[in-house]
Design a protein around this motif. Structure first.
Motif, PDB file in Angstrom:
ATOM      1  N   PRO A   1     -12.340  29.674 -62.277  1.00 23.33           N
ATOM      2  CA  PRO A   1     -13.449  29.739 -63.245  1.00 23.33           C
ATOM      3  C   PRO A   1     -12.975  30.011 -64.672  1.00 23.33           C
ATOM      4  O   PRO A   1     -13.571  29.497 -65.620  1.00 23.33           O
ATOM      5  CB  PRO A   1     -14.292  30.913 -62.732  1.00 23.33           C
ATOM      6  CG  PRO A   1     -13.991  30.992 -61.281  1.00 23.33           C
ATOM      7  CD  PRO A   1     -12.564  30.563 -61.126  1.00 23.33           C
TER       8      PRO A   1
ATOM      9  N   CYS B   1     -10.898  41.166 -58.731  1.00 25.05           N
ATOM     10  CA  CYS B   1     -10.578  40.090 -59.660  1.00 25.05           C
ATOM     11  C   CYS B   1     -10.690  40.595 -61.100  1.00 25.05           C
ATOM     12  O   CYS B   1     -11.694  41.189 -61.486  1.00 25.05           O
ATOM     13  CB  CYS B   1     -11.538  38.926 -59.442  1.00 25.05           C
ATOM     14  SG  CYS B   1     -11.348  37.646 -60.677  1.00 25.05           S
TER      15      CYS B   1
ATOM     16  N   CYS C   1     -16.999  36.496 -65.468  1.00 22.30           N
ATOM     17  CA  CYS C   1     -17.040  35.255 -64.691  1.00 22.30           C
ATOM     18  C   CYS C   1     -18.470  34.837 -64.373  1.00 22.30           C
ATOM     19  O   CYS C   1     -19.300  35.638 -63.947  1.00 22.30           O
ATOM     20  CB  CYS C   1     -16.264  35.433 -63.394  1.00 22.30           C
ATOM     21  SG  CYS C   1     -16.235  33.934 -62.400  1.00 22.30           S
TER      22      CYS C   1
ATOM     23  N   CYS D   1     -15.937  39.592 -54.989  1.00 19.01           N
ATOM     24  CA  CYS D   1     -14.821  39.415 -55.930  1.00 19.01           C
ATOM     25  C   CYS D   1     -14.249  40.743 -56.386  1.00 19.01           C
ATOM     26  O   CYS D   1     -13.103  40.833 -56.793  1.00 19.01           O
ATOM     27  CB  CYS D   1     -15.285  38.650 -57.167  1.00 19.01           C
ATOM     28  SG  CYS D   1     -16.049  37.088 -56.798  1.00 19.01           S
TER      29      CYS D   1
ATOM     30  N   CYS E   1      -8.654  33.116 -56.753  1.00 21.32           N
ATOM     31  CA  CYS E   1     -10.101  33.249 -56.781  1.00 21.32           C
ATOM     32  C   CYS E   1     -10.634  33.264 -55.361  1.00 21.32           C
ATOM     33  O   CYS E   1     -10.252  32.415 -54.557  1.00 21.32           O
ATOM     34  CB  CYS E   1     -10.718  32.086 -57.574  1.00 21.32           C
ATOM     35  SG  CYS E   1     -12.520  32.070 -57.521  1.00 21.32           S
ATOM     36  N   VAL E   2     -11.506  34.225 -55.070  1.00 19.80           N
ATOM     37  CA  VAL E   2     -12.002  34.303 -53.694  1.00 19.80           C
ATOM     38  C   VAL E   2     -12.883  33.104 -53.337  1.00 19.80           C
ATOM     39  O   VAL E   2     -13.048  32.773 -52.177  1.00 19.80           O
ATOM     40  CB  VAL E   2     -12.811  35.603 -53.419  1.00 19.80           C
ATOM     41  CG1 VAL E   2     -11.925  36.826 -53.463  1.00 19.80           C
ATOM     42  CG2 VAL E   2     -13.952  35.754 -54.402  1.00 19.80           C
TER      43      VAL E   2
HETATM   44  S1  SF4 Z   1     -12.714  35.854 -57.750  1.00 18.29           S
HETATM   45 FE1  SF4 Z   1     -14.872  35.877 -58.225  1.00 18.29          FE
HETATM   46  S2  SF4 Z   1     -14.977  36.847 -60.241  1.00 18.29           S
HETATM   47 FE2  SF4 Z   1     -12.856  36.216 -59.923  1.00 18.29          FE
HETATM   48  S3  SF4 Z   1     -12.721  34.227 -60.776  1.00 18.29           S
HETATM   49 FE3  SF4 Z   1     -13.197  33.893 -58.645  1.00 18.29          FE
HETATM   50  S4  SF4 Z   1     -15.414  33.789 -58.609  1.00 18.29           S
HETATM   51 FE4  SF4 Z   1     -14.895  34.649 -60.578  1.00 18.29          FE
END
Ligand code: SF4
Ligand SMILES: Nc1ncnc2c1ncn2[C@@H]1O[C@H](COP(=O)(O)OP(=O)(O)OP(=O)(O)O)[C@@H](O)[C@H]1O
Ligand code: SF4
Ligand SMILES: [Mg+2]
Lengths: 644, 354
Positions: A567, A604, A610, A617, A635-636
């Motif tokens: 993202p 994250c 995000c 996350c 990224c999850v």
């Molecule tokens: S883990 Fe979650 S907060 Fe981090 S970039 Fe991915 S979607 Fe966005």
């Protein structure tokens, strides 16, 4: 200051404290000086005898229970005399230094700021006085004004004021070039407000350090004058006076000279140590950082040039030139916590390959580069991970070996060449000094080589520029000079930390072409740090995107541009204004800013900004996972269908 | 996304058609700035560097002029001359029709109320030993006579709010703020005197990409709400295109081309402008590699090392279209169809190199 030199979130005070704690000797010296002033104040109450009370039955005695330091030729207690002498000597020194500061600093400020005729007149006078030893100047004034201690110290203060004039003027000249001074002028402030309110606070730390040093000098002069019988009268025991008396009994009782001599010596030593310590600890952050950058730059300076092919044998094309695994950099933070500013960074760089490292400032790009070179600025350190150059582990190498390697195999171009150029040396000196030192060129060869280098980076009118000083260059020109210095070395791994961000685009294009040519010829690997995605698009084979200390996405350039899989990458690519995007005039933004390291989330790091964030996350650290052909993302939600 | 689109709409509303251009707020006529070459003892004196040569332009009230060009072109020098930070050797500067090039004393202070600056480097443009409240409040005291205290703090907080900062930054030192926050402080400081013109000398080039767009949106918003006039110096052509109504291109001290932004981008009249456009990298690998190849062909075919005569076109040693006449006479400023002017001998003959 670059984000490299100062990790955000490590507070200024913490740094000053840290530096002060490093100055053990200075702290001890400060304690001793404090003690001297306490003694000076409470002297009359703690001295066992009066300064003049003598007992003629016990003259010139050695140390005993009654007289810890013995007695003099009139049977007076030496310890008591030293204690009273402390009062006099310390007061006299304070008086002289204050006078020197009150006279010298304002004159220096005005001369440095106003410049022109005033400056010339002041410097002429100062040079005249400075040419004479301060003691001669003091003696001259004393001859006119008489020899009471106050006039003597005023004379000494006057003699020493020239040092403050010089120092203050010099620093004011440098400070005057700073933009905040221009800002104050545009704000319509008057000269006195600008020098006293804007410039003075910034040079004060250096002045304080200087004052401490001058104390030592003044103390010595007071002693010398008293020794010569000028200043402190016979009834007033100053250290110098005591020392002078001992002269007459040198043969009969040499011990007499030791207490007063030691008192003078220790005090002078303490002031000098304190002055040096303060100088190191208080030096304004930016100044310290500049000096550090300069030194680092010097370390990476050319050790060879020209063919460069012999050293090249070490690196074969398509071999991994640089391998970074799980690199971690930490800094001490508030309350004894450690702050991690580079977290688990892994990069591979093959010979002949260009890897782009992109990210916002404070994301740890520059620190990654510095750690690679073993140049993490103090008090930070590499807390984990490995860096291998041509198969050789660097994190465990001693400093001396690293330094040699840095000159030979790796080199770095910093983003801001202004801070790596010395404002008081000509361009020629700065380019030729390393060439002569490392390559053994004579001055004519070095000058020719310097001209070649300047031509290489397309500096207009190189002949004339050689004789100029950095402040006469525009920002872009200074960067070219810095680039010339780094390219001279033709390293096997070149780390370029935003080397073209200060250049205009036509020259940027030429520099990029130049880098590409050099790479084709020598097969060097380039780690190109930038935030210009246009340059990544043109120059790089692969790209690694950093956010808040972590690599969030890495992969081949075309793939990442076409289908970002994180993202952050996606949002960043969307904020870019295009040259040809007509129609909409909107500039989309990513809300918020990169948080400082101590606020990074456990999960994250991009979570707070995000658009796709979900509760999951923020739970655990997110690992970098592989998503297809040479692509990794952190990224999850990377695996979710329909999102990408 | 929507909010910022709205912002740009406000901004676009301000762009007047050419037929109804508002009167110029700033105009510069034949500006000339020289820097004396360093006089070395026992060396014969050298001619001065011409940093800015006969530069003329004007900015209509409430509009933005983008000033682009390579480093050393004299952009900052033009800015510093307008800000009265550097001596000028010739020409005049008019603000609202009034010649300000030789003001001094109280009149200069009054002038300083109307013209403010935002510098490129937010790290050195704020005094490192003053807290933000003092940095912004200082000019309120100086120009509006409000002594430090609760009333001034309120005004400072109001200014900080206008640039999107909370009042908590008031007792922070610049060192404790990020680059983007510092640049907001610099803008708040400039706004403190309620100026009418802000000279922005590369205000975003030291900032991160995502922060750059925040600052650009802020400047556009302020222009819309306060009717500010901007001289906006930048390296970034895409940025210039976004923010400017008109564009001026400088090369080695000369203004080589100027005109409405859209015209300059669509039909550049000067070979240097064309080269600039070709050299700006676009974030698209396939296209950028193509553009880079084209760019290299152009720039490799030219040799900047050849010395140029004082009377020659300053671009002659890099220009792919160079003709004999270019080396002999400096091209005059001529009108361009579509608006603006250019200094190029080839323009009349309609030559281009693309
Ligand atoms: S883990 Fe979650 S907060 Fe981090 S970039 Fe991915 S979607 Fe966005
Ligand atoms: N104080 C000075 N003394 C002597 N020469 C100077 C001085 N300041 C600038 N110059 C010269 O004036 C010319 C124009 O410089 P200026 O800083 O205006 O360029 P610029 O277009 O702003 O460049 P950049 O994009 O790098 O900021 C250059 O040749 C520069 O070397
Ligand atoms: S005048 Fe001649 S040299 Fe100068 S830009 Fe035009 S064609 Fe090129
Ligand atoms: Mg400039």
């Amino acid at each position: 200051m670059t984000d490299a030199a100062k990790p955000r979130g490590v507070s200024g005070q913490a740094r000053v404290w840290w530096r002060l704690r490093q100055q053990r000797l200075a702290l001890i010296a400060a304690g001793y000086i404090l003690l001297l002033y306490v003694v000076a104040i409470i002297g009359p109450w703690i001295a066992p005898y009066g300064p003049m009370t003598g007992d003629l039955r016990s003259t010139l005695q050695g140390p005993s229970i009654a007289h810890w330091l013995g007695t003099d030729h009139l049977g007076r207690d030496i310890l008591s005399q030293i204690i009273y002498g402390t009062r006099l000597s310390m007061w006299a020194a304070l008086e002289a230094v204050l006078i020197a500061i009150i006279l010298g600093v304002p004159i220096g400020l005005l001369a440095g700021y106003v410049g022109g005729k005033l400056d010339r007149a002041v410097m002429w006078a100062v040079d005249l006085i400075f040419a004479l030893p301060p003691i001669m100047v003091a003696l001259g004034i004393i001859a006119v004004l008489g020899t009471t201690l106050d006039t003597v110290m005023a004379a000494v203060g006057f003699a020493f004021s020239t040092r403050f004039v010089r120092l203050t003027r010099g620093m004011t000249l440098t400070e005057r070039e700073e933009l905040y001074v221009d800002g104050a002028r545009v704000g319509g402030l008057d000269v006195w407000t600008i020098v006293s309110h804007h410039i003075l606070p910034n040079i004060a730390p250096a002045l304080i350090a200087q004052a401490a040093l001058q104390f030592g000098g003044v103390l010595l002069i007071e002693a010398t004058l008293s020794f010569l019988g000028i200043g402190a009268s016979l009834e007033q025991p100053s250290w110098g006076r005591l020392l002078s008396q001992s002269r007459d009994y040198m043969d009969a009782y040499p011990f007499l000279a030791i207490p007063s001599g030691a008192a003078i010596m220790l005090a002078v030593l303490a002031f000098n140590l304190l002055g040096d310590g303060l100088h190191t600890a208080l030096g304004r952050d930016t100044i310290v950082a500049k000096r550090k950058t300069k030194r680092r730059k010097g370390d990476t300076e050319t050790q060879r040039h020209g063919d460069g092919s012999n050293a090249r044998s070490l690196i074969k094309t398509n071999m991994t030139a640089l391998a970074i695994q799980g690199l971690q950099v930490r800094f001490p933070g508030a309350q004894n916590r450690e702050i991690e500013i580079v977290c688990d960074v892994s990069l591979d760089l093959k010979s002949g390959e260009t890897l782009g490292l992109v990210g916002e400032s404070g994301s740890g790009k520059s620190m990654t580069a510095l750690a690679t070179l073993g140049l993490v600025p103090a008090p930070g350190w590499i807390s984990n991970g490995s860096v291998q150059l041509g198969g050789r582990e660097l994190t465990t190498l001693p400093d001396s070996e690293l330094r040699r390697l840095r000159g030979k195999e790796m080199s770095i171009v910093f983003q801001d060449s202004f801070t790596s150029l010395n404002p008081s040396l000509t361009i020629e000196t700065q380019l030729t000094d390393p060439l002569r030192a490392h390559l053994g060129l004579n001055s004519r060869q070095a000058r020719e080589r310097a001209l070649e280098l300047l031509a290489l980076v397309q500096l207009p009118d190189p002949q004339r520029r050689l004789n100029e000083y950095p402040h006469q260059l525009s920002g872009g020109m200074a960067q070219r000079v810095g680039l010339a210095r780094a390219l001279a070395c033709q390293p096997s791994v070149l780390i370029a930390d935003e080397p073209t961000s200060a250049l205009d685009v036509t020259v940027q294009g030429q520099i990029l072409d130049l880098l590409k040519d050099a790479q084709r010829k020598f097969g060097m690997a380039i780690l190109f740090i930038t935030h210009d995605w246009g340059i990544v698009a043109e120059l790089c084979d692969r790209v690694a995107v950093m956010y808040a200390g972590e690599i969030v996405e890495t992969g081949k350039v075309d793939g990442v541009f076409a289908h970002p899989r994180h993202p952050y990458t996606r949002a960043l690519l969307a904020t870019l204004p295009g040259l040809d995007r007509t129609g909409t005039r909107s500039v989309p933004v990513i809300p918020g800013v990169v948080p400082p390291p101590q606020d990074w989330h456990k999960g994250c790091h991009f979570y707070p900004r995000c658009a796709l964030a979900i509760p999951a996350c923020n739970r655990n650290p997110v690992p970098l996972t592989s998503v297809g052909d040479d692509r990794q993302t952190r990224c999850v939600r990377a695996g979710e269908e329909g999102l990408w | 996304m929507n909010a910022s689109t709205a912002m740009w709409d406000k901004f676009a509303n301000l762009s007047y058609g050419y037929s109804m251009t508002p009167p110029p707020f700033l105009s510069v006529r034949d500006l000339r700035v020289e820097f004396a070459a360093r006089q070395l003892l026992f060396h014969r004196s050298r001619p001065p560097t011409r940093a800015v040569n006969n530069v003329s332009f004007s900015i209509p009230t409430g509009q933005t002029l983008g000033l682009v060009g390579e480093s050393g072109a004299g952009k900052s020098t033009v800015a510093r001359a307008i800000l009265r930070l550097t001596q000028i050797q010739g020409g005049q500067i008019f603000i609202d029709g009034r010649n300000v090039s030789s003001l001094s004393g109280a009149q200069l202070t009054e002038y300083r109320r109307q013209v403010q600056v935002v510098f490129q480097d937010p790290y050195s443009s704020l005094n490192p030993s003053h807290v933000i409240g003092e940095i912004v409040g200082e000019l309120i005291t100086r120009h509006r006579g409000v002594r430090p205290g609760a009333a001034r703090d309120e005004m400072v907080a109001g200014l900080l709010q206008r640039v999107g900062l909370g009042r908590f930054v008031m007792d922070r030192l610049p060192d404790e703020l990020s680059g983007g926050q510092r640049q907001r402080v610099a803008i708040a400081r400039a706004l403190a005197v309620e100026p009418r013109l802000i000279v922005c000398d590369e205000p975003t080039s030291a900032l991160d990409v995502s922060i750059q767009s925040q600052i650009i949106n802020l400047l556009a918003d302020l222009q819309a709400s306060a009717g500010l006039t901007y001289l906006f110096i930048t390296h970034n052509l895409a940025m210039a295109r976004h923010i400017s109504h008109n564009l001026a291109v400088m090369y080695l001290g000369y203004l080589v081309e100027s005109g409405p932004t859209e015209r300059v981008f669509a039909h550049p009249a000067h070979p240097y402008t064309e080269m600039l456009l070709a050299s700006s990298p676009v974030p698209d690998p396939a296209r950028q590699r193509e553009r880079a190849a084209a760019r290299s062909r152009i720039s490799r075919s030219t040799n900047p090392e050849i010395a140029i005569a004082v009377t020659s076109c300053p671009f002659a040693n890099r220009c792919p279209l160079v003709m004999d006449v270019c080396r002999k006479t400096m091209p005059a400023q001529t009108e361009v169809s579509g608006g603006g002017s250019v200094r190029c001998h080839a323009h009349a003959t309609g030559l281009t190199f693309t």
